[in-house]
Design an enzyme around this catalytic site. Structure first.
Site, mmCIF file in Angstrom:
data_model
loop_
_atom_site.group_PDB
_atom_site.id
_atom_site.type_symbol
_atom_site.label_atom_id
_atom_site.label_comp_id
_atom_site.label_asym_id
_atom_site.label_seq_id
_atom_site.Cartn_x
_atom_site.Cartn_y
_atom_site.Cartn_z
ATOM 1 N N ALA A 64 25.034 -19.588 -27.920
ATOM 2 C CA ALA A 64 26.349 -19.133 -27.460
ATOM 3 C C ALA A 64 27.292 -19.163 -28.654
ATOM 4 O O ALA A 64 27.094 -19.926 -29.605
ATOM 5 C CB ALA A 64 26.844 -20.048 -26.350
ATOM 6 N N GLY A 108 21.497 -21.293 -26.555
ATOM 7 C CA GLY A 108 21.473 -20.251 -25.531
ATOM 8 C C GLY A 108 20.514 -19.121 -25.866
ATOM 9 O O GLY A 108 20.021 -18.431 -24.967
ATOM 10 N N GLU A 111 17.286 -20.344 -24.656
ATOM 11 C CA GLU A 111 17.348 -20.339 -23.182
ATOM 12 C C GLU A 111 17.246 -18.922 -22.624
ATOM 13 O O GLU A 111 16.607 -18.681 -21.603
ATOM 14 C CB GLU A 111 18.643 -21.024 -22.728
ATOM 15 C CG GLU A 111 18.625 -22.516 -23.033
ATOM 16 C CD GLU A 111 19.977 -23.180 -22.873
ATOM 17 O OE1 GLU A 111 20.977 -22.644 -23.395
ATOM 18 O OE2 GLU A 111 20.049 -24.230 -22.228
ATOM 19 N N GLU A 131 21.910 -28.139 -29.532
ATOM 20 C CA GLU A 131 23.245 -28.460 -29.009
ATOM 21 C C GLU A 131 23.649 -29.891 -29.308
ATOM 22 O O GLU A 131 24.827 -30.191 -29.510
ATOM 23 C CB GLU A 131 23.290 -28.217 -27.494
ATOM 24 C CG GLU A 131 23.218 -26.763 -27.071
ATOM 25 C CD GLU A 131 21.807 -26.233 -26.887
ATOM 26 O OE1 GLU A 131 20.839 -26.862 -27.374
ATOM 27 O OE2 GLU A 131 21.649 -25.180 -26.243
HETATM 28 N N1 DAK Z 1 28.170 -19.111 -32.871
HETATM 29 C C1 DAK Z 1 29.036 -18.468 -33.675
HETATM 30 N N2 DAK Z 1 28.735 -18.069 -34.924
HETATM 31 C C2 DAK Z 1 27.478 -18.324 -35.371
HETATM 32 C C3 DAK Z 1 26.510 -18.983 -34.588
HETATM 33 C C4 DAK Z 1 26.900 -19.393 -33.263
HETATM 34 N N3 DAK Z 1 26.042 -19.998 -32.406
HETATM 35 N N4 DAK Z 1 25.395 -19.093 -35.309
HETATM 36 C C5 DAK Z 1 25.630 -18.508 -36.494
HETATM 37 N N5 DAK Z 1 26.896 -18.036 -36.549
HETATM 38 C C6 DAK Z 1 27.571 -17.358 -37.658
HETATM 39 C C7 DAK Z 1 27.941 -18.329 -38.769
HETATM 40 O O1 DAK Z 1 29.153 -18.987 -38.471
HETATM 41 C C8 DAK Z 1 28.087 -17.387 -39.947
HETATM 42 O O2 DAK Z 1 29.320 -16.724 -39.860
HETATM 43 P P1 DAK Z 1 30.219 -16.447 -41.196
HETATM 44 O O3 DAK Z 1 30.453 -17.775 -41.769
HETATM 45 O O4 DAK Z 1 29.335 -15.588 -42.072
HETATM 46 O O5 DAK Z 1 31.422 -15.757 -40.660
HETATM 47 C C9 DAK Z 1 26.989 -16.356 -39.685
HETATM 48 O O6 DAK Z 1 26.678 -16.457 -38.288
HETATM 49 C C10 DAK Z 1 25.720 -16.647 -40.461
HETATM 50 O O7 DAK Z 1 25.327 -17.983 -40.161
HETATM 51 P P2 DAK Z 1 25.027 -19.071 -41.307
HETATM 52 O O8 DAK Z 1 25.855 -18.789 -42.537
HETATM 53 O O9 DAK Z 1 25.160 -20.407 -40.684
HETATM 54 O O10 DAK Z 1 23.496 -18.720 -41.650
HETATM 55 P P3 DAK Z 1 22.332 -19.719 -42.074
HETATM 56 O O11 DAK Z 1 21.184 -18.831 -42.406
HETATM 57 O O12 DAK Z 1 22.805 -20.688 -43.118
HETATM 58 O O13 DAK Z 1 22.006 -20.586 -40.770
HETATM 59 C C11 DAK Z 1 21.575 -20.906 -38.375
HETATM 60 C C12 DAK Z 1 21.526 -19.927 -39.595
HETATM 61 C C13 DAK Z 1 21.216 -20.074 -37.129
HETATM 62 C C14 DAK Z 1 20.519 -22.000 -38.575
HETATM 63 C C15 DAK Z 1 22.988 -21.537 -38.274
HETATM 64 O O14 DAK Z 1 23.948 -20.458 -38.258
HETATM 65 C C16 DAK Z 1 23.188 -22.353 -37.041
HETATM 66 O O15 DAK Z 1 22.786 -23.514 -37.006
HETATM 67 N N6 DAK Z 1 23.880 -21.790 -36.038
HETATM 68 C C17 DAK Z 1 24.324 -22.516 -34.846
HETATM 69 C C18 DAK Z 1 23.156 -22.826 -33.936
HETATM 70 C C19 DAK Z 1 23.607 -23.601 -32.718
HETATM 71 O O16 DAK Z 1 24.108 -24.736 -32.789
HETATM 72 N N7 DAK Z 1 23.404 -22.990 -31.547
HETATM 73 C C20 DAK Z 1 23.704 -23.645 -30.265
HETATM 74 C C21 DAK Z 1 25.103 -23.282 -29.819
HETATM 75 S S1 DAK Z 1 25.493 -23.985 -28.238
HETATM 76 C C22 DAK Z 1 25.696 -21.501 -20.775
HETATM 77 C C23 DAK Z 1 25.184 -20.520 -21.523
HETATM 78 C C24 DAK Z 1 24.837 -20.753 -22.840
HETATM 79 C C25 DAK Z 1 25.049 -21.962 -23.423
HETATM 80 C C26 DAK Z 1 25.587 -22.971 -22.670
HETATM 81 C C27 DAK Z 1 25.934 -22.752 -21.327
HETATM 82 N N8 DAK Z 1 26.061 -21.299 -19.392
HETATM 83 C C28 DAK Z 1 25.565 -20.089 -18.741
HETATM 84 C C29 DAK Z 1 26.763 -22.260 -18.641
HETATM 85 C C30 DAK Z 1 24.670 -22.125 -24.822
HETATM 86 C C31 DAK Z 1 25.203 -22.996 -25.707
HETATM 87 C C32 DAK Z 1 24.789 -22.894 -27.121
HETATM 88 O O17 DAK Z 1 24.008 -22.066 -27.492
#
Ligand code: DAK
Length: 257
Positions: A64, A108, A111, A131
């Site tokens: 997300a 997400g 998921e 997360e």
């Molecule tokens: N959200 C927003 N931006 C993101 C992102 C995310 N999840 N993942 C990556 N980006 C953005 C980065 O901020 C960066 O943006 P700029 O800085 O260039 O503007 C760009 O994508 C490139 O990412 P990185 O520079 O970080 O690239 P790397 O190759 O170094 O790393 C990575 C890639 C995928 C390992 C890293 O970006 C990362 O760890 N991303 C976050 C992963 C994460 O924590 N995901 C979980 C989020 S919580 C629900 C539905 C859904 C959910 C919950 C409830 N309901 C229906 C109730 C879901 C929740 C989640 O997913």
């Protein structure tokens, strides 16, 4: 601004592509709504018998959109039922849905892939529920579907540490049905989807419903459900055609009736 979700038709297969490459395909409301709209469209099109959901070669979806949800408080999430409405559309699809995952499928994104009927992965795919690292927990089924797919031990490991699992481990663990070289993922997935879509659509739907009952019922209830669906298949013109074609040593001509 480019479209965040693209969709196209390949014969009897509907292809949906998440298209936010600048944000690793992070799932904001526009993306999830776009996916739901594409699923609606393919479900309504009686020429389509299988749906493929994919991203790009770096990310299926990195979760997300963290920027979009970071300022939510409890009431924003609860009263707004945080993107649940569109999110659930993949789960309620009646036609088979394959996730074709290359690169990251995190949070997400993982998921979403697990909500599909099966996952095909590129050899560069990485799955995870990270997360915990950002102070929250999986909220779209990660704590429920991951243990069902890979067992409690590995699911706990993934959710509590936030570590990523590569494609080979994901296939061994049962999260992924098949792994392909990254540059062949989409072509191979479309090929399999085409094979599926060549079958009778009502039979595909009965199979999908029956397999899914295995996760919702006791064995006896699941077997009964399967038996009833099997009996119902004797009411299909496609079942008569399939058996007749086999006996006549020719390809069946299914009419989805
Ligand atoms: N959200 C927003 N931006 C993101 C992102 C995310 N999840 N993942 C990556 N980006 C953005 C980065 O901020 C960066 O943006 P700029 O800085 O260039 O503007 C760009 O994508 C490139 O990412 P990185 O520079 O970080 O690239 P790397 O190759 O170094 O790393 C990575 C890639 C995928 C390992 C890293 O970006 C990362 O760890 N991303 C976050 C992963 C994460 O924590 N995901 C979980 C989020 S919580 C629900 C539905 C859904 C959910 C919950 C409830 N309901 C229906 C109730 C879901 C929740 C989640 O997913």
């Amino acid at each position: 601004m480019s479209e965040v979700v693209l969709h196209e038709i390949h014969d009897k297969v509907g292809l949906i592509r998440i298209n936010r490459p600048e944000a690793m395909n992070a799932l904001n409301e526009a993306v999830v709504r776009g996916i739901a709209a594409a699923v609606d469209r393919f479900e309504a099109d009686e020429n389509i018998a299988c749906i493929v959901l994919t991203g790009n070669d770096k990310a299926f979806a990195a979760g997300a959109d963290i920027g979009a949800m970071k300022d939510f408080d409890y009431m924003d999430a609860y009263l707004g039922d945080f993107i649940t409405r569109y999110w659930e559309r993949i789960r309620t699809a009646r036609k088979p849905v394959i996730a074709a995952v290359a690169g990251y499928a995190l949070g997400g994104g993982c998921e979403f892939a697990m909500m599909c009927d099966m996952i095909f992965a590129a050899d560069n795919a990485r799955f995870g529920q990270p997360e915990v690292k950002i102070g929250t927990l999986p909220g779209a089924g990660g704590t429920q579907r991951l243990p069902r797919a890979i067992g409690k031990a590995k699911a706990m490991d993934m959710c509590l540490t936030g570590r990523l699992m590569d494609a080979a481990e994901a296939e061994r663990a049962g999260l992924v049905a098949r792994v392909f070289p990254a540059d062949q993922l989409l072509a191979e997935t479309l090929k399999v989807a085409g094979t599926i879509a060549a079958h009778s659509l009502p039979v595909l739907m009965m199979i999908k419903e029956s397999v899914n009952r295995a996760f919702e019922s006791s064995l006896a209830e699941g077997l009964l459900f399967e038996r009833r669906a099997f009996h119902a298949s004797f009411g299909l013109a496609d079942q008569r055609e399939g058996m007749q074609a086999f006996l006549e040593k020719r390809k069946p001509d299914f009419t989805n009736r």
